[in-house]
Design a protein around this motif. Sequence first.
Motif, mmCIF file in Angstrom:
data_model
loop_
_atom_site.group_PDB
_atom_site.id
_atom_site.type_symbol
_atom_site.label_atom_id
_atom_site.label_comp_id
_atom_site.label_asym_id
_atom_site.label_seq_id
_atom_site.Cartn_x
_atom_site.Cartn_y
_atom_site.Cartn_z
ATOM 1 N N GLY A 36 32.959 39.751 44.303
ATOM 2 C CA GLY A 36 32.127 38.544 44.217
ATOM 3 C C GLY A 36 32.409 37.770 42.939
ATOM 4 O O GLY A 36 32.486 36.534 42.952
ATOM 5 N N GLU A 39 35.767 36.053 43.417
ATOM 6 C CA GLU A 39 35.622 34.866 44.268
ATOM 7 C C GLU A 39 35.011 33.711 43.486
ATOM 8 O O GLU A 39 35.425 32.554 43.640
ATOM 9 C CB GLU A 39 34.751 35.179 45.487
ATOM 10 N N LEU A 102 28.983 35.953 53.471
ATOM 11 C CA LEU A 102 30.435 36.165 53.472
ATOM 12 C C LEU A 102 31.083 35.765 54.792
ATOM 13 O O LEU A 102 32.235 35.320 54.814
ATOM 14 C CB LEU A 102 30.757 37.635 53.184
ATOM 15 N N PHE A 128 42.180 34.123 47.873
ATOM 16 C CA PHE A 128 40.782 34.110 48.306
ATOM 17 C C PHE A 128 40.587 34.977 49.550
ATOM 18 O O PHE A 128 39.622 35.739 49.631
ATOM 19 C CB PHE A 128 40.315 32.677 48.582
ATOM 20 N N ARG A 132 38.193 38.144 49.639
ATOM 21 C CA ARG A 132 37.074 38.123 50.588
ATOM 22 C C ARG A 132 37.147 39.325 51.528
ATOM 23 O O ARG A 132 36.131 39.942 51.850
ATOM 24 C CB ARG A 132 37.089 36.808 51.389
ATOM 25 N N SER A 133 38.345 39.681 51.980
ATOM 26 C CA SER A 133 38.506 40.858 52.847
ATOM 27 C C SER A 133 38.090 42.133 52.124
ATOM 28 O O SER A 133 37.392 42.983 52.691
ATOM 29 C CB SER A 133 39.955 40.977 53.318
ATOM 30 N N HIS A 135 36.002 42.292 49.651
ATOM 31 C CA HIS A 135 34.559 42.155 49.468
ATOM 32 C C HIS A 135 33.806 42.632 50.718
ATOM 33 O O HIS A 135 32.880 43.445 50.634
ATOM 34 C CB HIS A 135 34.244 40.694 49.158
#
Length: 158
Positions: A36, A39, A102, A128, A132-133, A135
């Motif tokens: 997080g 990101e 998300l 990103f 994100r994956s 996360h």
Amino acid sequence: MATTQRDLTIHDIVRMEPPVPVRAATAAWFLAVGAGVAESVLGVIGALDGSVAWPALVAQVAFRAIVYGGLFVVIDKYFRLGRNWSRRLLAVLLGVIGMATLIVGPIQWLLTDGDFGTIDVTADFVAFAVIRSIHVMAVITGVILMYQPEANRWFERS
């Protein structure tokens, strides 16, 4: 012959170690919070082009710093030590609300546009997407691990 044994005193602390699923869940939660933060850093870098007003950007960074800092404290000082309220808090805040934030963007994109040919695959996009994956997987892993039988026993004792 000298001995190295001694009697325990009131100043000695005997602390049980969390079971493996709790230690692994703790690592997964730290990874999720770290993702997080990463990101957010990418978002700030992207907003430095002037598309976001400075006061709004500073407010977002301050808000996220408070949230991520608070989550770090909850995970380290309460979750890892077996406070059941912290497990419920993480399940709701990160497992439900956080996960919704998300995945809502990608789901909306799939439902409205969904044309993979229009994706501008840049280094920023790939970075990103990877973060994100990670996360999302860390959140799913954290939720699953913190409700394993050994973890349940750990949290029920407090």
